[in-house]
Write a protein that holds these residues in place. Structure first.
Motif, mmCIF file in Angstrom:
data_model
loop_
_atom_site.group_PDB
_atom_site.id
_atom_site.type_symbol
_atom_site.label_atom_id
_atom_site.label_comp_id
_atom_site.label_asym_id
_atom_site.label_seq_id
_atom_site.Cartn_x
_atom_site.Cartn_y
_atom_site.Cartn_z
ATOM 1 N N ASP A 220 0.819 -1.212 0.000
ATOM 2 C CA ASP A 220 0.000 0.000 0.000
ATOM 3 C C ASP A 220 0.854 1.263 0.000
ATOM 4 N N HIS A 221 2.151 1.101 0.208
ATOM 5 C CA HIS A 221 3.052 2.248 0.275
ATOM 6 C C HIS A 221 4.195 2.058 -0.716
ATOM 7 N N ALA A 244 1.752 -0.958 17.421
ATOM 8 C CA ALA A 244 2.456 0.324 17.384
ATOM 9 C C ALA A 244 2.709 0.769 15.955
ATOM 10 N N ARG A 245 3.089 -0.175 15.107
ATOM 11 C CA ARG A 245 3.323 0.154 13.704
ATOM 12 C C ARG A 245 2.019 0.569 13.019
ATOM 13 N N ASP A 249 1.215 4.167 11.249
ATOM 14 C CA ASP A 249 0.760 4.304 9.868
ATOM 15 C C ASP A 249 -0.554 5.088 9.801
ATOM 16 N N ARG A 250 -1.449 4.803 10.750
ATOM 17 C CA ARG A 250 -2.736 5.502 10.771
ATOM 18 C C ARG A 250 -2.525 6.990 11.015
ATOM 19 N N ALA A 251 -1.615 7.310 11.920
ATOM 20 C CA ALA A 251 -1.320 8.713 12.212
ATOM 21 C C ALA A 251 -0.739 9.416 10.995
ATOM 22 N N ARG A 280 -8.516 2.126 0.206
ATOM 23 C CA ARG A 280 -8.278 0.915 1.009
ATOM 24 C C ARG A 280 -7.673 1.278 2.360
ATOM 25 N N LEU A 281 -6.765 2.277 2.350
ATOM 26 C CA LEU A 281 -6.162 2.713 3.614
ATOM 27 C C LEU A 281 -7.210 3.347 4.527
#
Length: 293
Positions: A220-221, A244-245, A249-251, A280-281
């Motif tokens: 996705d990245h 945590a990861r 990513d959400r932040a 999708r994200l």
């Protein structure tokens, strides 16, 4: 066959020099190292390049040197006339075929079931995953045939011995498969590069290819992390670290949305991804930006 490591430069030199002769070639290496690629490279650089390269899986070879193809059954010796017959996994060649192959190498012909002499003009190449010592001790290959075939011997190095070739090859393949699958992945994070270097790659280049096809499809990245590689022994598999990861990513997605006033197209462009991937994200992280802003 790309690479700048010492073992690959040695292999490339062997391929170039071997292509200049017309001698039989014996290629040894672990599963997935690219033995057939080596044989094809020798063929392309040889005087037989304009004639066929016929690969035969010795496990599937039928009586009378016949093989099944999409067009039906054909004689692989006749099909390879003037070119190269590549016997893949030669330890599975039957004793009858071994005896006939020895006759071809010694006399240039073999006798078919009607006792006709069929003259053959081909270059023989064979591959095996078995070591030369084991071949001789096990009796899986006739000793005389082994010495007839093993005039030029090439060993293809495993991927784990190729140093930073792993990284350069992974980068090349990632870009290739991203283009092929219309993916977004373009590079690897530092932790992914370390994982690529540390993993022993028991399946060699074949395993690397399979991993990167999957990565190119699912990324996705633009920058691929080690978690997407899913390499045994290198995965960050504790729940807290994964969470945590994910939170990080959400932040990052939220921050990009804020920078672009919640505009989906602009946010996707900043991340270097498609609108579809951006959606999708948003779904993945349960985000609902105001599309009217």
């Amino acid at each position: 066959l790309q690479g700048d490591s010492a073992v690959m430069r040695k292999l490339q030199n062997q391929v170039t020099r071997t292509a200049l002769s017309d001698l039989p070639v014996f290629i040894q290496g672990e599963i997935g190292t690219g033995k057939e690629l080596v044989a094809q490279a020798i063929h392309r650089g040889s005087i037989r390049a304009k004639y066929p390269f016929i690969r035969v899986n010795c496990r599937e070879l039928l009586a009378g040197w016949n093989i099944e193809t999409a067009d039906g059954v054909k004689n692989c010796l006749m099909a390879a006339q003037g070119g190269v017959l590549f016997l893949d996994d030669i330890v599975h060649l039957s004793l009858e075929h071994q005896a006939q192959l020895l006759q071809i190498l010694e006399l240039g012909y073999y006798q078919n079931s009607d006792q006709e002499r069929l003259f053959i003009d081909i270059r023989m190449m064979a591959s095996t995953t078995v070591s030369h010592q084991e071949l001789l001790v096990s009796g899986k290959l006739m000793t005389e045939l082994y010495y007839r075939l093993n005039i030029v011997s090439i060993t293809v190095p495993p991927l784990r011995e190729r140093g930073d070739d792993i990284v350069s090859l992974a980068r090349l393949l990632l870009l290739q498969y991203s283009r092929q699958y219309n993916g977004v992945a373009q590079c690897f994070s530092d932790d992914a590069l370390n994982a690529l270097r540390q993993y022993p790659w028991p399946g060699n280049v074949r395993e690397l290819v399979s991993k990167l096809k999957r990565v190119a499809l699912l990324a996705d990245h633009q920058c691929v992390g080690s978690e997407l590689l899913e390499l045994p022994g290198t995965q960050e598999d504790t729940h807290s670290l994964k969470q945590a990861r994910a939170d990080s990513d959400r932040a990052a997605v939220i921050k990009v949305l804020e920078n672009n006033h919640n505009q989906i197209t602009a946010s996707a462009r900043e991340l270097g991804i498609s609108r579809a991937t951006m959606y999708r994200l948003l779904k993945k992280y349960d985000l609902h930006p105001n599309k009217n802003k």
